[in-house]
Design a protein around this motif. Structure first.
Motif, PDB file in Angstrom:
ATOM      1  N   ALA A  47       8.924  85.806  51.175  1.00 15.32           N
ATOM      2  CA  ALA A  47       7.645  85.297  50.686  1.00 15.32           C
ATOM      3  C   ALA A  47       7.309  83.969  51.336  1.00 15.32           C
ATOM      4  N   VAL A  48       6.014  83.692  51.441  1.00 20.31           N
ATOM      5  CA  VAL A  48       5.513  82.401  51.910  1.00 20.31           C
ATOM      6  C   VAL A  48       4.629  81.810  50.825  1.00 20.31           C
ATOM      7  N   ARG A  49       4.348  80.526  50.969  1.00 16.95           N
ATOM      8  CA  ARG A  49       3.476  79.834  50.021  1.00 16.95           C
ATOM      9  C   ARG A  49       2.044  79.829  50.544  1.00 16.95           C
ATOM     10  N   VAL A  50       1.122  80.157  49.657  1.00 13.37           N
ATOM     11  CA  VAL A  50      -0.305  80.015  49.927  1.00 13.37           C
ATOM     12  C   VAL A  50      -0.867  79.244  48.738  1.00 13.37           C
ATOM     13  N   GLY A  51      -1.175  77.971  48.944  1.00  6.74           N
ATOM     14  CA  GLY A  51      -1.661  77.140  47.843  1.00  6.74           C
ATOM     15  C   GLY A  51      -0.601  76.995  46.778  1.00  6.74           C
ATOM     16  N   ASP A  52      -0.941  77.365  45.540  1.00  4.88           N
ATOM     17  CA  ASP A  52       0.013  77.262  44.436  1.00  4.88           C
ATOM     18  C   ASP A  52       0.633  78.613  44.092  1.00  4.88           C
ATOM     19  N   ALA A  53       0.641  79.529  45.058  1.00  5.20           N
ATOM     20  CA  ALA A  53       1.180  80.873  44.843  1.00  5.20           C
ATOM     21  C   ALA A  53       2.178  81.240  45.929  1.00  5.20           C
ATOM     22  N   SER A  54       3.064  82.169  45.576  1.00  4.30           N
ATOM     23  CA  SER A  54       3.925  82.773  46.591  1.00  4.30           C
ATOM     24  C   SER A  54       3.343  84.142  46.911  1.00  4.30           C
ATOM     25  N   VAL A  55       3.495  84.537  48.160  1.00  6.43           N
ATOM     26  CA  VAL A  55       2.949  85.806  48.633  1.00  6.43           C
ATOM     27  C   VAL A  55       4.064  86.562  49.338  1.00  6.43           C
ATOM     28  N   TYR A  56       4.349  87.778  48.871  1.00 13.26           N
ATOM     29  CA  TYR A  56       5.344  88.618  49.542  1.00 13.26           C
ATOM     30  C   TYR A  56       4.764  89.103  50.862  1.00 13.26           C
ATOM     31  N   VAL A  57       5.502  88.882  51.938  1.00 12.37           N
ATOM     32  CA  VAL A  57       5.021  89.301  53.256  1.00 12.37           C
ATOM     33  C   VAL A  57       5.867  90.415  53.863  1.00 12.37           C
ATOM     34  N   ASP A  58       7.091  90.620  53.348  1.00 12.08           N
ATOM     35  CA  ASP A  58       7.919  91.716  53.839  1.00 12.08           C
ATOM     36  C   ASP A  58       9.036  91.965  52.837  1.00 12.08           C
ATOM     37  N   TRP A  59       9.565  93.191  52.844  1.00  6.65           N
ATOM     38  CA  TRP A  59      10.656  93.543  51.940  1.00  6.65           C
ATOM     39  C   TRP A  59      11.350  94.787  52.455  1.00  6.65           C
ATOM     40  N   ALA A  60      12.599  94.979  51.984  1.00  2.00           N
ATOM     41  CA  ALA A  60      13.396  96.145  52.367  1.00  2.00           C
ATOM     42  C   ALA A  60      14.338  96.480  51.215  1.00  2.00           C
ATOM     43  N   GLY A  61      14.696  97.755  51.119  1.00  2.00           N
ATOM     44  CA  GLY A  61      15.646  98.181  50.097  1.00  2.00           C
ATOM     45  C   GLY A  61      15.092  98.201  48.696  1.00  2.00           C
ATOM     46  N   THR A  62      13.790  98.188  48.571  1.00  2.00           N
ATOM     47  CA  THR A  62      13.180  98.157  47.247  1.00  2.00           C
ATOM     48  C   THR A  62      12.952  99.582  46.741  1.00  2.00           C
ATOM     49  N   GLU A 148      12.555  75.122  62.578  1.00  2.00           N
ATOM     50  CA  GLU A 148      12.555  73.772  63.135  1.00  2.00           C
ATOM     51  C   GLU A 148      12.707  72.711  62.051  1.00  2.00           C
ATOM     52  N   GLY A 149      13.555  73.015  61.051  1.00  2.00           N
ATOM     53  CA  GLY A 149      13.869  72.072  59.996  1.00  2.00           C
ATOM     54  C   GLY A 149      12.956  72.085  58.791  1.00  2.00           C
ATOM     55  N   SER A 150      11.810  72.735  58.860  1.00  2.00           N
ATOM     56  CA  SER A 150      10.860  72.768  57.737  1.00  2.00           C
ATOM     57  C   SER A 150      10.953  74.093  56.987  1.00  2.00           C
ATOM     58  N   VAL A 151      10.843  74.035  55.663  1.00  2.00           N
ATOM     59  CA  VAL A 151      10.845  75.254  54.850  1.00  2.00           C
ATOM     60  C   VAL A 151       9.510  75.958  55.049  1.00  2.00           C
ATOM     61  N   VAL A 152       9.561  77.191  55.548  1.00  2.00           N
ATOM     62  CA  VAL A 152       8.352  77.962  55.830  1.00  2.00           C
ATOM     63  C   VAL A 152       8.249  79.212  54.970  1.00  2.00           C
ATOM     64  N   ALA A 153       9.346  79.574  54.300  1.00  2.00           N
ATOM     65  CA  ALA A 153       9.364  80.795  53.503  1.00  2.00           C
ATOM     66  C   ALA A 153      10.566  80.744  52.575  1.00  2.00           C
ATOM     67  N   ALA A 154      10.681  81.774  51.745  1.00  2.00           N
ATOM     68  CA  ALA A 154      11.865  81.949  50.912  1.00  2.00           C
ATOM     69  C   ALA A 154      12.235  83.425  50.956  1.00  2.00           C
ATOM     70  N   VAL A 155      13.522  83.684  50.885  1.00  2.00           N
ATOM     71  CA  VAL A 155      14.030  85.053  50.907  1.00  2.00           C
ATOM     72  C   VAL A 155      14.921  85.241  49.686  1.00  2.00           C
ATOM     73  N   ALA A 156      14.917  86.453  49.125  1.00  2.00           N
ATOM     74  CA  ALA A 156      15.743  86.728  47.950  1.00  2.00           C
ATOM     75  C   ALA A 156      16.424  88.074  48.073  1.00  2.00           C
ATOM     76  N   LEU A 157      17.600  88.148  47.479  1.00  2.00           N
ATOM     77  CA  LEU A 157      18.282  89.403  47.215  1.00  2.00           C
ATOM     78  C   LEU A 157      18.176  89.607  45.717  1.00  2.00           C
ATOM     79  N   ALA A 158      17.653  90.751  45.299  1.00  2.00           N
ATOM     80  CA  ALA A 158      17.372  90.952  43.879  1.00  2.00           C
ATOM     81  C   ALA A 158      17.725  92.363  43.451  1.00  2.00           C
ATOM     82  N   GLY A 159      18.024  92.486  42.170  1.00  2.00           N
ATOM     83  CA  GLY A 159      18.305  93.794  41.591  1.00  2.00           C
ATOM     84  C   GLY A 159      18.313  93.714  40.083  1.00  2.00           C
ATOM     85  N   ALA A 160      18.461  94.861  39.455  1.00  2.00           N
ATOM     86  CA  ALA A 160      18.509  94.920  37.998  1.00  2.00           C
ATOM     87  C   ALA A 160      19.663  94.062  37.496  1.00  2.00           C
ATOM     88  N   HIS A 161      19.412  93.348  36.402  1.00  2.00           N
ATOM     89  CA  HIS A 161      20.378  92.397  35.850  1.00  2.00           C
ATOM     90  C   HIS A 161      21.782  92.994  35.762  1.00  2.00           C
TER      91      HIS A 161
END
Length: 191
Positions: A47-62, A148-161
């Motif tokens: 996901a990336v940030r757009v304003g005050d929101a996060s936007v999913y831009v790619d995913w796998a294994g879902t 290049e040292g700046s946070v541009v996105a976030a990545v997560a590994l997720a699953g059922a609790h």
């Protein structure tokens, strides 16, 4: 976006580029997310940030429900997902406080709790735990992606609790190693 009186292009142009078939995050390839999902058996999301929101831009294994939510809820307030909180944690103080006040200004205890969580994310280098209100029952490990040292996105590994809680430390190691390798790509000389 403005950062300390310096203006730069924000993520919106990247999203337009994504719609045209280009990746908004140069250091993370779709194959990287596929590899993470296959290695862990968890969903891998970017996901990336757009304003005050996060936007999913790619995913796998879902799975199908997760795909439905990510497509229907592409744009989610930063505090409501693991990737969003990681992105929020790495904003400048002024921006971070402004978004927290906007989201939780009527509940000072919740605002302080969120700010405390964001500080832990920065100190630890990743988030471990509940994904948030958008994806109830989902547990995640999320980390910042740097170019290049700046946070541009976030990545997560997720699953059922019940499926992933006992593996969070393992996921944290896998994810930390992956984002470090991706970050090195941005520093490598271009051919």
């Amino acid at each position: 976006d403005e950062d300390e009186h310096r203006f730069v292009l924000g993520p919106a142009p990247y999203l337009l580029s994504l719609r045209a078939g280009h990746s908004p995050v140069g250091v993370v390839r779709h194959s990287d997310l596929v590899e993470l999902a296959e290695r862990t058996g968890a969903s891998a999301v970017l996901a990336v940030r757009v304003g005050d929101a996060s936007v999913y831009v790619d995913w796998a294994g879902t799975d199908d429900p997760f795909n439905y939510l990510t497509v229907r809820q592409l744009r989610t307030p930063l505090p409501e997902t693991a990737v969003g909180r990681v992105l929020l944690a790495h904003l400048p103080d002024r921006d971070r406080h402004e978004i927290v006040a906007e989201e939780l200004g009527d509940d000072p205890r919740a605002a302080v709790a969120l700010l405390t969580e964001l500080e832990r994310i920065r100190e630890r280098g990743h988030l471990l735990g509940d994904s948030g209100p958008m994806l109830r029952g989902i547990t995640a490990v999320a980390a910042p992606v740097r170019e290049e040292g700046s946070v541009v996105a976030a990545v997560a590994l997720a699953g059922a609790h019940g499926d992933v809680t006992h593996r969070l430390q393992e996921f944290a190691g896998v994810l930390t190693e992956a984002v470090a390798q991706w970050s090195e790509r941005s520093l490598a000389p271009r051919e």
